[in-house]
Motif scaffolding. Structure first.
Motif, PDB file in Angstrom:
ATOM      1  N   SER A 149     -14.297   1.697  -1.105  1.00 58.61           N
ATOM      2  CA  SER A 149     -13.796   0.377  -1.501  1.00 58.61           C
ATOM      3  C   SER A 149     -14.116  -0.677  -0.455  1.00 58.61           C
ATOM      4  O   SER A 149     -14.207  -0.395   0.742  1.00 58.61           O
ATOM      5  CB  SER A 149     -12.281   0.431  -1.718  1.00 58.61           C
ATOM      6  OG  SER A 149     -11.947   1.336  -2.732  1.00 58.61           O
ATOM      7  N   ASP A 205      -9.587  -2.146   6.385  1.00 54.65           N
ATOM      8  CA  ASP A 205     -10.603  -1.210   5.908  1.00 54.65           C
ATOM      9  C   ASP A 205      -9.931   0.052   5.393  1.00 54.65           C
ATOM     10  O   ASP A 205      -8.999   0.577   6.024  1.00 54.65           O
ATOM     11  CB  ASP A 205     -11.562  -0.825   7.037  1.00 54.65           C
ATOM     12  CG  ASP A 205     -12.686  -1.822   7.213  1.00 54.65           C
ATOM     13  OD1 ASP A 205     -13.392  -2.086   6.225  1.00 54.65           O
ATOM     14  OD2 ASP A 205     -12.844  -2.345   8.324  1.00 54.65           O
ATOM     15  N   PHE A 206     -10.416   0.577   4.280  1.00 53.81           N
ATOM     16  CA  PHE A 206      -9.892   1.804   3.703  1.00 53.81           C
ATOM     17  C   PHE A 206     -10.867   2.941   4.000  1.00 53.81           C
ATOM     18  O   PHE A 206     -11.996   2.945   3.532  1.00 53.81           O
ATOM     19  CB  PHE A 206      -9.673   1.623   2.203  1.00 53.81           C
ATOM     20  CG  PHE A 206      -8.688   0.527   1.882  1.00 53.81           C
ATOM     21  CD1 PHE A 206      -7.325   0.745   1.979  1.00 53.81           C
ATOM     22  CD2 PHE A 206      -9.130  -0.749   1.538  1.00 53.81           C
ATOM     23  CE1 PHE A 206      -6.413  -0.270   1.721  1.00 53.81           C
ATOM     24  CE2 PHE A 206      -8.239  -1.768   1.269  1.00 53.81           C
ATOM     25  CZ  PHE A 206      -6.868  -1.527   1.359  1.00 53.81           C
ATOM     26  N   VAL A 265      -3.981   7.574   1.791  1.00 52.22           N
ATOM     27  CA  VAL A 265      -4.760   6.394   2.134  1.00 52.22           C
ATOM     28  C   VAL A 265      -4.731   6.234   3.659  1.00 52.22           C
ATOM     29  O   VAL A 265      -3.664   6.264   4.276  1.00 52.22           O
ATOM     30  CB  VAL A 265      -4.189   5.130   1.467  1.00 52.22           C
ATOM     31  CG1 VAL A 265      -4.939   3.879   1.939  1.00 52.22           C
ATOM     32  CG2 VAL A 265      -4.253   5.262  -0.053  1.00 52.22           C
ATOM     33  N   ASP A 297     -12.607   5.629  -0.074  1.00 52.24           N
ATOM     34  CA  ASP A 297     -13.323   5.299   1.158  1.00 52.24           C
ATOM     35  C   ASP A 297     -14.543   4.426   0.893  1.00 52.24           C
ATOM     36  O   ASP A 297     -15.153   3.912   1.832  1.00 52.24           O
ATOM     37  CB  ASP A 297     -13.742   6.572   1.896  1.00 52.24           C
ATOM     38  CG  ASP A 297     -14.621   7.478   1.054  1.00 52.24           C
ATOM     39  OD1 ASP A 297     -14.540   7.432  -0.192  1.00 52.24           O
ATOM     40  OD2 ASP A 297     -15.404   8.252   1.639  1.00 52.24           O
ATOM     41  N   VAL A 345      -5.909   3.678   6.744  1.00 52.81           N
ATOM     42  CA  VAL A 345      -6.208   2.252   6.890  1.00 52.81           C
ATOM     43  C   VAL A 345      -6.567   1.929   8.337  1.00 52.81           C
ATOM     44  O   VAL A 345      -5.895   2.378   9.267  1.00 52.81           O
ATOM     45  CB  VAL A 345      -4.980   1.412   6.467  1.00 52.81           C
ATOM     46  CG1 VAL A 345      -5.201  -0.064   6.784  1.00 52.81           C
ATOM     47  CG2 VAL A 345      -4.694   1.591   4.985  1.00 52.81           C
ATOM     48  N   ILE A 364       0.857  -1.183   0.000  1.00 56.19           N
ATOM     49  CA  ILE A 364       0.000   0.000   0.000  1.00 56.19           C
ATOM     50  C   ILE A 364       0.894   1.234   0.000  1.00 56.19           C
ATOM     51  O   ILE A 364       1.735   1.403   0.890  1.00 56.19           O
ATOM     52  CB  ILE A 364      -0.933   0.033   1.228  1.00 56.19           C
ATOM     53  CG1 ILE A 364      -1.847  -1.194   1.251  1.00 56.19           C
ATOM     54  CG2 ILE A 364      -1.773   1.320   1.232  1.00 56.19           C
ATOM     55  CD1 ILE A 364      -2.666  -1.328   2.537  1.00 56.19           C
ATOM     56  N   THR A 369       0.548   5.073   0.410  1.00 54.67           N
ATOM     57  CA  THR A 369      -0.520   5.969   0.873  1.00 54.67           C
ATOM     58  C   THR A 369      -0.623   7.232   0.026  1.00 54.67           C
ATOM     59  O   THR A 369      -1.718   7.744  -0.224  1.00 54.67           O
ATOM     60  CB  THR A 369      -0.321   6.374   2.346  1.00 54.67           C
ATOM     61  OG1 THR A 369       0.911   7.091   2.498  1.00 54.67           O
ATOM     62  CG2 THR A 369      -0.334   5.151   3.248  1.00 54.67           C
ATOM     63  N   ILE A 374      -7.918   2.780  -4.638  1.00 50.64           N
ATOM     64  CA  ILE A 374      -8.952   2.601  -3.620  1.00 50.64           C
ATOM     65  C   ILE A 374      -9.483   3.958  -3.180  1.00 50.64           C
ATOM     66  O   ILE A 374      -8.818   4.980  -3.319  1.00 50.64           O
ATOM     67  CB  ILE A 374      -8.456   1.799  -2.385  1.00 50.64           C
ATOM     68  CG1 ILE A 374      -7.394   2.587  -1.617  1.00 50.64           C
ATOM     69  CG2 ILE A 374      -7.958   0.428  -2.757  1.00 50.64           C
ATOM     70  CD1 ILE A 374      -7.918   3.345  -0.435  1.00 50.64           C
TER      71      ILE A 374
END
Length: 334
Positions: free
Chosen positions: A132, A143-144, A197, A130, A199, A52, A54, A128
């Motif tokens: 997704s 969780d995103f 991002v 929010d 998480v 990931i 960010t 991704i």
């Protein structure tokens, strides 16, 4: 679930191990400890199951570029198999075209280089938002919570600008003096950081929030939704990584009052922008919802960052908190 906040210069590099699965979030701008950990993963005949990125600030992406170059050179075997899946809201992937690099800042050029390397090693590569769906790896739920579609679009089309900062060092001021001037008048509004991002990790009843460099306005919106989903009650986390390496401009009273947490992680070597700010710690200590006897613990992946704050024993007692330095040579593990 084991989470390592690696020493990575003044940035973030977070490595998560869970049941032989490996997740890497960002790479900082000093990749020495990161690449050491990656070597161990390869020696164990494992792979990076999820990478990931960010956002594409230098202190989050440079170490990823170092890693991807080695992957591309075959350092870890077949270059198309070592990294299984990538989350990166790249300008190219989002807009469907290559953005011109002329007049763009370093971080956009680094994003372009990352795109080229990813195309070469060809992992599953997704954007991704929010909205997704979460990713679940053997009981670990990811969780995103951010960014929004609008944030990605704005960041993708923007020429880019680094975080504006007042560069004021507060390390040599006492907490009791700073306490009188704590407010939320100066807040980060950078589109780079707004597009980070964010998480939330959940595993075995442990909840961890990893905030990237998210801006306070966006952080407020994230928490507002979580609080509403929790019948108006503050959201509890076991650990929270503070946004933007402990900048006081990245948190505010409303954010702190929306969460219940006793453990905050700060990721920086403290060599840029005078981060972390002592005022960031003060905001948390002043506005946290806690019993009088409950201590708050601040955890650092570099001992230098802790020492630079010049916090006295009297301040630790008066404000009822503790400071925890890195517990491993490579950083801090929870």
């Amino acid at each position: 679930m084991e989470i390592k906040f690696l020493k990575a210069g003044n940035g973030d590099a977070i490595l998560i191990h869970h049941n032989n699965k490996n997740i890497l979030i960002d790479g900082g701008n000093d990749s020495r400890h990161l690449l050491g950990q990656i070597n161990l993963i390869h020696e164990n005949k494992e792979i990076i199951d999820l990478l990931i990125i960010t956002h594409h600030d230098d202190d989050h992406i440079k170490g990823i570029i170092d890693l991807l170059k080695l992957v591309n050179e075959g350092e870890y075997g077949d270059k198309n198999k070592f990294i299984k899946q990538v989350i990166f809201n790249s300008p190219r992937l989002y807009l469907g075209k290559i953005q011109p690099l002329k007049d763009r800042l370093l971080s956009y050029k680094q994003a372009h280089e990352t795109e080229e390397l990813l195309l070469s090693i060809n992992p599953i590569w997704k954007t991704i938002t929010d909205e997704s769906e979460p990713i679940i790896l053997d009981g670990l739920k990811i969780d995103f919570l951010s960014p929004t579609v609008e944030d990605i679009k704005e960041y993708s089309e923007n020429k880019g600008a680094y975080l504006s900062s007042d560069y004021k060092c507060d390390w040599n001021s006492s907490m009791h003096i700073l306490d009188k001037y704590i407010d939320d008048k100066s807040q980060d509004t950078s589109i780079f950081n707004k597009s980070s991002v964010v998480v939330k990790l959940e595993c075995n009843n442990k909840k961890v929030l990893l905030t990237g460099d998210v801006t306070p306005a966006r952080f407020e919106k994230i928490l507002e939704k979580l609080v509403n989903d929790n019948q108006g009650n503050p959201i509890a986390f076991d650990f929270i990584k503070l946004p933007h390496h402990g900048s006081y401009r990245s948190i505010n009273k409303k954010i702190i009052e929306s969460i219940l947490c006793k453990n905050y992680i700060i990721s920086t070597n403290s060599k840029k922008y005078f981060l972390p700010n002592k005022r960031a710690l003060l905001k948390i200590l002043k506005f946290s919802k806690r019993e009088k006897s409950e201590k708050i613990n601040f955890m650092f992946n570099y001992s230098e960052a802790l020492l630079n704050l010049n916090i006295t024993d009297k301040e630790l007692k008066d404000y009822n908190f503790t400071l925890t330095s890195n517990n491993k040579q490579y950083g801090i593990t929870i």
